[in-house]
Design a protein around this motif. Structure first.
Motif, mmCIF file in Angstrom:
data_model
loop_
_atom_site.group_PDB
_atom_site.id
_atom_site.type_symbol
_atom_site.label_atom_id
_atom_site.label_comp_id
_atom_site.label_asym_id
_atom_site.label_seq_id
_atom_site.Cartn_x
_atom_site.Cartn_y
_atom_site.Cartn_z
ATOM 1 N N ASP A 486 78.738 21.833 11.197
ATOM 2 C CA ASP A 486 80.091 21.279 11.296
ATOM 3 C C ASP A 486 80.066 19.839 10.793
ATOM 4 N N PRO A 487 80.770 19.529 9.706
ATOM 5 C CA PRO A 487 80.680 18.190 9.107
ATOM 6 C C PRO A 487 81.232 17.086 10.000
ATOM 7 N N LYS A 488 82.302 17.359 10.734
ATOM 8 C CA LYS A 488 82.887 16.323 11.600
ATOM 9 C C LYS A 488 81.935 15.979 12.747
ATOM 10 N N GLU A 489 81.353 17.008 13.340
ATOM 11 C CA GLU A 489 80.426 16.768 14.448
ATOM 12 C C GLU A 489 79.185 16.034 13.953
ATOM 13 N N PHE A 490 78.720 16.392 12.741
ATOM 14 C CA PHE A 490 77.551 15.704 12.196
ATOM 15 C C PHE A 490 77.861 14.244 11.926
ATOM 16 N N ALA A 491 79.017 13.960 11.377
ATOM 17 C CA ALA A 491 79.381 12.572 11.054
ATOM 18 C C ALA A 491 79.401 11.713 12.306
ATOM 19 N N LYS A 492 79.957 12.253 13.381
ATOM 20 C CA LYS A 492 79.986 11.503 14.644
ATOM 21 C C LYS A 492 78.577 11.280 15.164
ATOM 22 N N TRP A 493 77.764 12.339 15.102
ATOM 23 C CA TRP A 493 76.387 12.220 15.606
ATOM 24 C C TRP A 493 75.582 11.246 14.755
ATOM 25 N N GLU A 494 75.735 11.331 13.447
ATOM 26 C CA GLU A 494 74.972 10.468 12.551
ATOM 27 C C GLU A 494 75.285 8.999 12.819
ATOM 28 N N ALA A 495 76.555 8.694 13.031
ATOM 29 C CA ALA A 495 76.936 7.306 13.314
ATOM 30 C C ALA A 495 76.349 6.860 14.649
ATOM 31 N N PHE A 496 76.374 7.753 15.624
ATOM 32 C CA PHE A 496 75.825 7.423 16.945
ATOM 33 C C PHE A 496 74.320 7.203 16.881
ATOM 34 N N ILE A 497 73.613 8.141 16.267
ATOM 35 C CA ILE A 497 72.149 8.095 16.312
ATOM 36 C C ILE A 497 71.603 6.940 15.480
ATOM 37 N N ALA A 498 72.380 6.439 14.510
ATOM 38 C CA ALA A 498 71.921 5.331 13.666
ATOM 39 C C ALA A 498 72.043 3.983 14.353
ATOM 40 N N GLU A 499 72.718 3.942 15.498
ATOM 41 C CA GLU A 499 72.881 2.673 16.212
ATOM 42 C C GLU A 499 71.533 2.132 16.672
ATOM 43 N N HIS A 500 71.429 0.820 16.705
ATOM 44 C CA HIS A 500 70.168 0.170 17.048
ATOM 45 C C HIS A 500 69.669 0.568 18.438
ATOM 46 N N ARG A 501 70.582 0.884 19.348
ATOM 47 C CA ARG A 501 70.175 1.233 20.709
ATOM 48 C C ARG A 501 69.400 2.559 20.765
#
Length: 951
Positions: A486-501
């Motif tokens: 699912d592209p929308k779910e991946f985009a949200k996850w990718e942005a989240f997982i790339a965070e420095h935290r």
């Protein structure tokens, strides 16, 4: 019935698209390239004599008995080590070969005891068979020269004897220990005439590294290595193919018997899960089935303080039904419920959950998977759309990188652990994520590339950190993600997982894992080829168990490691039928096949088939049952084959809940800890008395067949049917296959399953939806698309557990299993396996031990906010400082007196793996152990009465 004999082809089968045609003794045969001449001959129906060769091991070529003649070649090459070639012409029977083979056999027999008539292997000895096959009639060398016939026996192992006087030094046992088991406990000591098999540098098998898997015994062609049960009883006369009832590997065995007495369990070469291998539990620890402690007659009592009273089945059923109906009349339909067992067959579990829903009229049904793998069901269904692992066990043979997280395969799933080690020895790379240094981190010929020794409770943080590296370093498999997820779910996850935290550097102080190790491990997983993830209870038994499962699924999807051999997400199920108990509808919100009770169409299908109206609302989970018992709204419980007092967390909370109930019904083999709080006890049956199926961790449905008649006179599914009927809902099945027929009609993933098919093809893997003869199910899931359509990435925030260390409780306790025992130990403690693990011990780091003045072997008090117990300390550097470890196989320890009620946010799976504790020297038993001793006196009294009654 007859004894089932398996053909030994001498050398392993080879797989090749290139075929080779040759001639053997005038017969033309076509075989895959790489096949040995010996195996090709067997394929052509020609038997070549052999001693050192067997088809479970690579050819060795030492015995010289399998020599053949090949036109155009000099000498007499060994057929086991000679590969076929196009146009080759082989002769296996010539005068020259006959003379050579008789000469070889003469040498063997001249140094062998001539006690065939009294030998335990008489009738099952390859040396004896080969002497006959080559026509040996005399031994020219005599028997008075230097020999080994006076060599001493090693009787140290409780299950088998090593008689060195009968050893022909064929090396099959040594090779089996190396190639099949991967322990490398045996070696050939000395040279020439002085060579002998030796358990390494140790003097005995018991003191060596041997894990008693039985591979050496299975491989031995003489009576050198012999089961003590065979020595005692003699050779079996018939056999039955069945399935082991221990861990989730689901090994197939031949139960070999004399009459109704099992004398040996031999691993079945055609077993889809084990392919002829075994572990100490499945191979040898089956004696509990006839143990004197077994309860053979139903028992009832008015109050739990009263003595038990033996009654007939009819009286016990009527008594249980009357009390259950009285509770419902007083407190309402939802005041009773039940718990199914992961040790019982699919058919038994199905009938119990049907009894709860149709006869009790409630969805208050749960299973022991609640306290082990319920996060697997939730997490994988959310991401992939199915509640099960993606691969078969053979898939690991194609893995290039293996990530093991929160699992200890060599102890918990040893047959699969051996297969994994074989792949690692062949070159696959290993990453281990575990607070404890398990054997896989470093063992003979196996060493992990990375051991991420994290702090207990930080799984989500570590997996997120791995994913962060993959995302931020451009290692995502974009083609897979764009085509399958699912592209929308991946985009949200990718942005989240790339965070420095979520970076390894930010999380290092929380996880305790150096950031550079995390980064290196992530790169290896993402770029090392086929990468597979295997996980266990160290993932699921946390407050963030479901989050970790989904984080693992995210990792696999992001790298495209789903949908083909050698990859996947694979939960290693703990008990023999924990997958099946979930499949059969044992959760309060799901009917069989993981279909929600609120779905009108699904519910209507079951209502039509069962002839009853079903409740559309989910029922109570196990923890809810306990809480409702305390508040007075839940009053009656049926427990099928589970010891919830020993296995569930916060034992004091569990026992007080059970004490408050008006009626507790327990069905089991033995009077377990839960039975101390029961009013009705129905005796159960062992796996050797069952007819049905188990479903293992790879979704493989295996037949379980009766090897002996029920010792209690009733099948377990009969008890549930009789109780349901007494409750006012008539339920009856003529045969167990009739139950499977109903399961198949109502469960889409089982549509193509039947006893007839299983008896014909051996096993199938769900989903098995077709009725065709050749439909054996799906070995690899999600090959073309996910079960839910597009794979779903889920944001998995790391949330620290509420369980924190303090000055009063400065250490963290985590728990696990050990090879010799299984679950709560009810079966294995009643076998000779106690020789390896007679008690639960506390592993403690040398630093923590020195601070507390604890020496190796000291008795220590282990205390948490919940309670305390006493056990023996073992100083070990397997655990990092600040973390201690124990098992829960012995009820006298009461390990779950310590654990808390913290649980997974989605499924209520208990957080067994993180408990703040303190350790101090102590010689005083805990209150729990005092109570256990009192209950044990009563159990022993009843067991003694059973023995007297039997006599």
């Amino acid at each position: 019935m007859t004894l089932i004999h398996e053909t030994d082809y001498g050398t392993p089968a080879r797989v090749s698209e290139t075929l080779v045609t040759l001639e053997i003794d005038g017969r033309s045969i076509t075989v895959p390239e790489g096949t040995s001449v010996m195996r090709a001959a067997m394929d052509a129906g020609i038997t070549v004599p052999k001693l050192c060769a067997t088809d479970s091991l690579e050819p060795f070529g030492s015995c010289r008995l399998c020599a053949v003649e090949i036109e155009g070649r000099r000498g007499t090459p060994a057929s086991c080590t000679t590969p076929v070639a196009p146009g080759m012409k082989v002769h296996t029977q010539t005068d020259k070969l006959a003379k050579l083979r008789r000469g070889v056999m003469e040498l063997y027999i001249s140094d062998h005891p001539l006690d065939c008539l009294t030998c335990a292997a008489n009738g099952d000895c390859e040396l004896q068979d080969m002497a006959g096959a080559v026509g040996l009639r005399n031994v020219r060398y005599g028997f008075d020269g230097e020999n080994h016939r006076a060599a001493a026996k090693d009787e140290s192992n409780p299950y088998f004897t090593f008689d060195a006087s009968k050893c022909i030094v064929c090396s099959r046992c040594v090779r089996a220990c190396q190639e099949t088991q991967g322990t490398f406990a045996l070696t050939i000591d000395g040279r020439g005439f002085a060579s002998s098999v030796s358990p390494g540098a140790k003097e005995s098998f018991m003191d060596s590294e041997c894990v008693s898997c039985g591979a050496c015994v299975q491989a031995c062609p003489t009576a050198t290595l012999t089961e003590k049960s065979i020595i005692e009883h003699g050779q079996p006369e018939h056999s039955v193919i069945t399935t082991c009832a221990y861990c989730g590997v689901g090994c197939s065995f031949k139960a070999e018997l004399q009459g109704t007495t099992v004398v040996r369990m031999t691993p079945w070469k055609d077993g889809g899960a084990n392919e002829g291998h075994s572990c100490v539990k499945g191979r040898f620890a089956w004696g509990y089935a006839t143990h004197k402690d077994r309860i053979m007659k139903p028992m009832v009592r008015e109050r739990i303080t009263d003595p038990w009273r033996e009654v007939s089945w009819e009286e016990a059923i009527a008594y249980a039904a009357e009390r259950l109906k009285a509770v419902q009349a007083k407190y309402g339909r939802g005041s009773i419920g039940g718990i199914t067992s992961s040790r019982c067959t699919n058919e038994e579990v199905y009938v119990v959950q049907k009894m709860i829903r149709a006869a009790f009229g409630t969805n208050n049904i749960d299973t022991c998977a609640r306290v082990c793998h319920s996060p697997t069901g939730y997490g994988l269904s959310q991401t992939f759309g199915t509640s099960a692992g993606t691969q078969d066990f053979r898939s690991v043979d194609k893995s290039d990188v293996i990530l093991v997280i929160g699992a200890n395969p060599t102890d918990g799933h040893p047959v699969f652990g051996s297969r994994m080690k074989k792949r690692l020895r062949a070159g696959a790379k290993l990453i281990v994520v575990d607070p404890r240094r398990i054997d896989l981190v470093r063992s003979p010929h196996v060493q992990a590339e990375y051991h991420l020794q994290l702090q207990p409770g930080t799984n989500v943080a570590v997996v997120n950190a791995l994913a962060h590296v993959i995302v931020t370093e451009g290692l995502v498999n974009r083609a897979f993600v764009e085509g399958r997820c699912d592209p929308k779910e991946f985009a949200k996850w990718e942005a989240f997982i790339a965070e420095h935290r979520n970076s390894p550097e930010y999380l290092e102080s929380r996880t305790g894992v150096p950031a550079d190790q995390v980064r290196a491990a992530a790169r290896l997983y993402a770029t090392g080829g086929n990468a597979a993830i295997y996980y266990g209870l160290g993932v699921t038994e946390h407050s963030q168990g479901s989050s970790t499962v989904m984080a693992i699924a995210n990792l696999a999807m992001a790298t495209g490691n789903i949908g083909r051999e050698g990859v996947g997400v694979n939960p290693l199920r703990g008990q023999n039928n924990v997958q099946g108990s979930c499949d059969m509808g044992s959760f309060p919100h799901e009917l069989p096949g993981y279909r929600h009770v609120s779905d009108d169409l699904v519910r209507h299908e079951f209502e039509t088939a069962w002839g009853v109206t079903l409740d559309p609302e989910p029922g109570l989970r196990i923890p809810n049952m306990f809480d409702s018992a305390h508040d007075g709204s839940f009053r009656g419980l049926f427990v099928q084959g589970e010891d919830i007092v020993q296995s569930d967390p916060n034992t004091t909370h569990v026992t007080s809940a059970l004490e408050s109930l008006d009626i507790v019904i327990v069905q089991d083999l033995f009077l377990n800890e839960t039975a101390a709080f029961a009013h009705v006890f129905f005796p159960g049956t062992s796996f050797l008395e069952k007819d049905g199926t188990f479903t293992n961790a790879e979704r493989r449905i295996n037949r379980v067949r009766k090897a002996m008649p029920s010792k209690v006179g009733k099948d377990e599914h009969w008890v549930a049917c009789a109780l349901a009927t007494a409750m006012g809902y008539p339920m009856h099945y003529e045969t167990t296959s009739e139950i499977m027929g109903e399961i198949a009609r109502l469960t889409p993933t089982f549509r193509g399953v039947s006893f007839e098919k299983l008896d014909r093809v051996g096993s199938v893997q769900w989903p098995c939806t077709g009725l065709e003869d050749d439909d054996t199910g799906m070995a690899i899931m999600h090959e073309e698309s996910f079960a839910r359509g597009l794979g779903r990435f889920v944001i998995t925030e790391y949330v620290p557990t509420d369980e924190r260390t303090t000055r009063m409780y400065p250490l963290v306790l985590t728990t696990g299993r050990i090879l010799a025992h299984y679950n709560v130990g009810a079966q294995t403690r009643r076998t000779a396996n106690v020789a390896w693990h007679p008690e639960d011990v506390l592993e403690i780091n040398p630093v923590d031990a020195e601070i507390r003045g604890v020496k190796d072997g000291d008795m220590v008090s282990l205390a948490s906010r919940m309670g305390a117990t006493t056990l023996r300390a073992v100083i070990s550097d397997r655990m990092p400082a600040g973390v201690v470890y124990t098992t829960f196989h012995h009820p006298v320890t009461g390990a779950n007196v310590i654990t808390t009620e913290n649980s997974d946010w989605a499924t209520n799976c208990p957080e067994y793996k993180v408990t703040a504790v303190q350790v101090a020297r102590s010689n005083q038993p805990s209150d729990w152990q005092v109570d256990y001793a009192k209950n044990d006196v009563e159990r022993k009294r009843i067991a003694a009465a059973n023995v007297l009654a039997a006599e």
